[in-house]
Design a protein around this motif. Structure first.
Motif, mmCIF file in Angstrom:
data_model
loop_
_atom_site.group_PDB
_atom_site.id
_atom_site.type_symbol
_atom_site.label_atom_id
_atom_site.label_comp_id
_atom_site.label_asym_id
_atom_site.label_seq_id
_atom_site.Cartn_x
_atom_site.Cartn_y
_atom_site.Cartn_z
ATOM 1 N N LYS A 1 0.857 -1.188 0.000
ATOM 2 C CA LYS A 1 0.000 0.000 0.000
ATOM 3 C C LYS A 1 0.896 1.242 0.000
ATOM 4 O O LYS A 1 1.557 1.545 0.988
ATOM 5 C CB LYS A 1 -0.931 0.001 1.209
ATOM 6 N N ASP A 2 0.891 1.927 -1.139
ATOM 7 C CA ASP A 2 1.781 3.063 -1.330
ATOM 8 C C ASP A 2 1.000 4.356 -1.531
ATOM 9 O O ASP A 2 -0.185 4.352 -1.886
ATOM 10 C CB ASP A 2 2.679 2.826 -2.557
ATOM 11 N N PHE A 3 1.713 5.459 -1.316
ATOM 12 C CA PHE A 3 1.119 6.772 -1.555
ATOM 13 C C PHE A 3 0.908 6.976 -3.053
ATOM 14 O O PHE A 3 1.764 6.610 -3.870
ATOM 15 C CB PHE A 3 2.043 7.880 -1.046
ATOM 16 N N THR A 4 -0.222 7.568 -3.426
ATOM 17 C CA THR A 4 -0.478 7.934 -4.819
ATOM 18 C C THR A 4 -1.077 9.332 -4.855
ATOM 19 O O THR A 4 -1.819 9.728 -3.956
ATOM 20 C CB THR A 4 -1.460 6.959 -5.494
ATOM 21 N N GLN A 5 -0.734 10.080 -5.891
ATOM 22 C CA GLN A 5 -1.293 11.427 -6.025
ATOM 23 C C GLN A 5 -2.690 11.355 -6.636
ATOM 24 O O GLN A 5 -2.919 10.638 -7.601
ATOM 25 C CB GLN A 5 -0.404 12.302 -6.894
ATOM 26 N N ASP A 6 -3.603 12.107 -6.048
ATOM 27 C CA ASP A 6 -4.987 12.145 -6.525
ATOM 28 C C ASP A 6 -5.536 13.540 -6.238
ATOM 29 O O ASP A 6 -6.123 13.793 -5.191
ATOM 30 C CB ASP A 6 -5.819 11.070 -5.812
ATOM 31 N N VAL A 7 -5.307 14.459 -7.169
ATOM 32 C CA VAL A 7 -5.719 15.856 -6.975
ATOM 33 C C VAL A 7 -7.227 15.960 -6.804
ATOM 34 O O VAL A 7 -7.716 16.667 -5.916
ATOM 35 C CB VAL A 7 -5.242 16.726 -8.157
ATOM 36 N N ALA A 8 -7.980 15.245 -7.644
ATOM 37 C CA ALA A 8 -9.440 15.285 -7.527
ATOM 38 C C ALA A 8 -9.881 14.728 -6.185
ATOM 39 O O ALA A 8 -10.794 15.258 -5.536
ATOM 40 C CB ALA A 8 -10.074 14.491 -8.673
ATOM 41 N N GLY A 9 -9.215 13.657 -5.756
ATOM 42 C CA GLY A 9 -9.545 13.072 -4.463
ATOM 43 C C GLY A 9 -9.228 14.006 -3.313
ATOM 44 O O GLY A 9 -9.949 14.040 -2.302
ATOM 45 N N ALA A 10 -8.152 14.787 -3.445
ATOM 46 C CA ALA A 10 -7.786 15.747 -2.411
ATOM 47 C C ALA A 10 -8.857 16.826 -2.271
ATOM 48 O O ALA A 10 -9.264 17.183 -1.157
ATOM 49 C CB ALA A 10 -6.436 16.384 -2.740
ATOM 50 N N LYS A 11 -9.330 17.332 -3.405
ATOM 51 C CA LYS A 11 -10.376 18.362 -3.377
ATOM 52 C C LYS A 11 -11.678 17.787 -2.821
ATOM 53 O O LYS A 11 -12.384 18.454 -2.047
ATOM 54 C CB LYS A 11 -10.594 18.921 -4.781
ATOM 55 N N ALA A 12 -11.989 16.556 -3.188
ATOM 56 C CA ALA A 12 -13.204 15.912 -2.684
ATOM 57 C C ALA A 12 -13.118 15.724 -1.171
ATOM 58 O O ALA A 12 -14.126 15.867 -0.455
ATOM 59 C CB ALA A 12 -13.417 14.575 -3.383
ATOM 60 N N LYS A 13 -11.936 15.412 -0.680
ATOM 61 C CA LYS A 13 -11.740 15.243 0.764
ATOM 62 C C LYS A 13 -12.013 16.561 1.492
ATOM 63 O O LYS A 13 -12.689 16.575 2.536
ATOM 64 C CB LYS A 13 -10.313 14.773 1.029
ATOM 65 N N LEU A 14 -11.522 17.670 0.942
ATOM 66 C CA LEU A 14 -11.752 18.986 1.554
ATOM 67 C C LEU A 14 -13.224 19.362 1.510
ATOM 68 O O LEU A 14 -13.801 19.828 2.500
ATOM 69 C CB LEU A 14 -10.904 20.050 0.851
ATOM 70 N N GLU A 15 -13.851 19.145 0.366
ATOM 71 C CA GLU A 15 -15.258 19.509 0.215
ATOM 72 C C GLU A 15 -16.149 18.654 1.105
ATOM 73 O O GLU A 15 -17.140 19.127 1.673
ATOM 74 C CB GLU A 15 -15.664 19.392 -1.254
ATOM 75 N N GLY A 16 -15.773 17.388 1.271
ATOM 76 C CA GLY A 16 -16.534 16.521 2.150
ATOM 77 C C GLY A 16 -16.396 16.917 3.612
ATOM 78 O O GLY A 16 -17.219 16.533 4.457
ATOM 79 N N ASP A 17 -15.353 17.670 3.909
ATOM 80 C CA ASP A 17 -15.105 18.134 5.273
ATOM 81 C C ASP A 17 -15.674 19.525 5.513
ATOM 82 O O ASP A 17 -15.444 20.106 6.577
ATOM 83 C CB ASP A 17 -13.592 18.138 5.529
ATOM 84 N N GLY A 18 -16.407 20.055 4.528
ATOM 85 C CA GLY A 18 -17.055 21.353 4.724
ATOM 86 C C GLY A 18 -16.316 22.535 4.152
ATOM 87 O O GLY A 18 -16.736 23.693 4.341
ATOM 88 N N PHE A 19 -15.226 22.308 3.432
ATOM 89 C CA PHE A 19 -14.504 23.404 2.788
ATOM 90 C C PHE A 19 -15.193 23.757 1.471
ATOM 91 O O PHE A 19 -15.685 22.871 0.760
ATOM 92 C CB PHE A 19 -13.054 23.017 2.496
ATOM 93 N N THR A 20 -15.197 25.018 1.132
ATOM 94 C CA THR A 20 -15.747 25.468 -0.153
ATOM 95 C C THR A 20 -14.714 26.354 -0.847
ATOM 96 O O THR A 20 -13.963 27.087 -0.200
ATOM 97 C CB THR A 20 -17.046 26.263 0.025
#
Length: 554
Positions: A346-365
């Motif tokens: 299990k390695d780190f992978t870059q996922d820009v869309a996933g990063a933004k989705a994580k922020l938005e799911g946490d209430g960031f706009t």
């Protein structure tokens, strides 16, 4: 990772405010090799304030210029054991010739070398060792190496017994790495936290020859217990303000040995001479170290977004380092055998869309300025590091751009070399890069140094051992760290390490980004016998073990 003020991961040993050109950096005729004669090597170091203090336990001293990132306290003061960070597990008996654990790993008995003397000719005995560890116990501010509390006794002149309240074998490297000082000098020195030790008396292979605000000259100790050095008979340490100054000295031939990162080493350094060598054996993992008491870094989803959003290959490449791969944070492939079965592969992978989705799911706009915000506060934080460290600056510049791409603003806060450890120790930072401890080459040590909740200190109170500077708290993890020393088999210890790894992955208390090495740069024009990838007997950074193995070119 950053070592405590006395050495360098982020804190490089030593430096003056101005670049030193020529002057003491230039080799004199006496520095040149001659048939059958010893030589003096010029060593490039780094310091903001080279004062005549050789106290091995204080920050920002001349002793710091000589402190090795490879685990050695220096060339004047020596430890009981030289911990090998390259050939892992092959630690070298030093002032202690042998040792054994007993009483359920609560008792460590060390047997000292015989015939050892201090550089003033007085005998070294077990009383000096007992005295040294007594100082560390009485003055916690001196105990940056994290020596655990113990009762230290000497049944005879050549034996020292450490008795711990809890099983402590897992802290062996911390215990035996302390620089040993002389009772007959230090017992009359007054407060050791203020003692400059301007004219040090050690057991090491070298003693102080001369000091200036620009450089330190060490000469061979004629009383040295392994025999006065006959190969490298002198070491001139010269202080430079940054990596580039050290690199210039090495490239121009003004310095023979260094322990600094060199950008594009093949073109910059290696191609300049067949005698130039550069080796950085894998030594640990580094990345973004957040202050978990500061928002938004205290928000798990925010940290996870950072981890998802960054390109670790690009960040590491900015300073020639490989990207961190395993989500456990352990350096790969060296620690593959210690990775939990559930986390293997299990390695780190870059996922820009996933990063933004994580922020938005946490209430960031997303705001009109291109950055996310939550409850009226922008997704923004600062990173503090010494401006003199050009390797860190290069990586941080890449991070600034990458985080902007996912809507997070990263501000750069550069500080003086001598200030960074105090800021991180007291929690007066938002984030940094590099951990101020030199973790032993053990999986347990990496986690113990960085995330052990039992080492938590509140903001404003300095952690004396620079561990858990992110102020991580987790009751379940705290209990696991208490259980680990009680384990009696390797399987039991690995089971606990597996659980620690899973919590690390789930909580992401700090964000691994790249692997780092112990930078070693040297010229073979004067001497041979250097460690290398083909002969990895010890760390290539300036240290006593290597100096004693070098022989003049005939």
């Amino acid at each position: 990772m950053r070592q405590p003020v006395l050495a360098r991961k982020l804190i490089s040993a030593g430096a003056t405010a101005a670049l030193i050109i020529g002057l003491a950096a230039c080799s004199s005729n006496s520095d040149k090799p001659s048939s059958g004669a010893g030589v003096t090597l010029v060593v490039a170091g780094q310091s903001d304030n080279l004062t005549q203090s050789f106290n091995p336990y204080l920050p920002n001293t001349a002793q710091g210029l000589m402190f090795s990132p490879g685990g050695s306290p220096g060339f004047i003061y020596e430890p009981l054991v030289q911990i090998n960070t390259v050939d892992i597990g092959k630690d070298i008996p030093w002032l202690a010739k042998s040792w054994e654990w007993s009483n359920g790993n609560k008792t460590l008995t060390t047997h000292l070398q015989t015939g050892v003397t201090w550089s003033d000719g007085k005998p070294f005995t077990s009383a000096d060792v007992v005295f040294t560890y007594g100082l560390l116990k009485q003055y916690p501010a001196l105990n940056a190496g994290g020596v655990p509390n113990s009762t230290v006794t000497a049944p005879d002149d050549n034996t020292v017994v450490f008795t711990f309240d809890q099983p402590s074998q897992q802290l062996f490297t911390n215990i035996v790495s302390a620089p040993i000082v002389s009772q007959h000098v230090w017992s009359t020195a007054g407060d050791p936290t203020k003692y400059p030790d301007a004219n040090p008396v050690g057991t090491g292979a070298y003693e102080l020859g001369s000091y200036s605000p620009q450089s330190i000259l060490l000469k061979a100790n004629p009383h040295y217990w392994q025999g006065a050095p006959k190969g490298v008979t002198g070491l001139r340490f010269v202080a430079y303000k940054d990596n580039q100054g050290q690199t210039n000295a090495l490239v121009s031939g003004q310095a023979d040995w260094g322990g600094t990162y060199i950008a594009d080493a093949e073109k910059t350094y290696l191609s300049k001479s067949k005698d130039n060598h550069y080796w950085a054996p894998l030594a640990g993992t580094d990345g973004l170290i957040p202050n978990l008491t500061v928002w938004p870094l205290s928000d798990l989803a925010f940290r996870q977004a950072i981890s998802l959003g960054v390109n670790r290959t690009a960040i590491g490449a900015a300073s020639g380092l490989p990207p961190a791969t395993s989500v456990t944070g352990l350096p790969m492939p060296a620690y593959e055998s210690q990775v939990s079965p559930a986390l293997k592969g299990k390695d780190f992978t870059q996922d820009v869309a996933g990063a933004k989705a994580k922020l938005e799911g946490d209430g960031f706009t997303m705001g009109s300025d291109g950055y996310y915000a939550k409850d009226g506060k922008r997704a923004e934080f600062s990173i503090s590091f010494p401006g003199a460290y050009t390797d860190i600056a290069a990586r941080v510049q890449v991070m600034v751009s990458q985080l902007k791409d996912i809507g997070i603003k990263l501000n750069i806060d550069t500080v003086a070399v001598n200030d960074i450890n105090n800021l991180t120790a007291t929690g007066k930072f938002q984030s940094t890069q590099g951990y101020p401890v030199n973790s032993a080459p053990r999986a347990f040590s990496y986690y113990n140094d960085t995330i052990n909740p039992n080492l938590y200190y509140p903001i404003g109170k300095a952690t004396p051992t620079f561990q858990n500077i992110e102020r991580y708290q987790n009751p379940q993890l705290a209990e696991l760290f208490k259980q680990y020393p009680l384990a009696t088999t390797d399987d039991q210890r690995q089971t606990i390490i597996n659980q620690i790894q899973q919590i690390f992955v789930d909580d992401l208390p700090w964000i691994p980004m790249f692997y780092w090495g112990s930078y070693g740069n040297w010229s073979s024009a004067k001497v041979t016998g250097w460690p290398s990838q083909d002969n990895p007997y010890f760390s290539p950074v300036p240290n006593e073990v290597v100096a004693l193995r070098l022989t003049p070119v005939k």
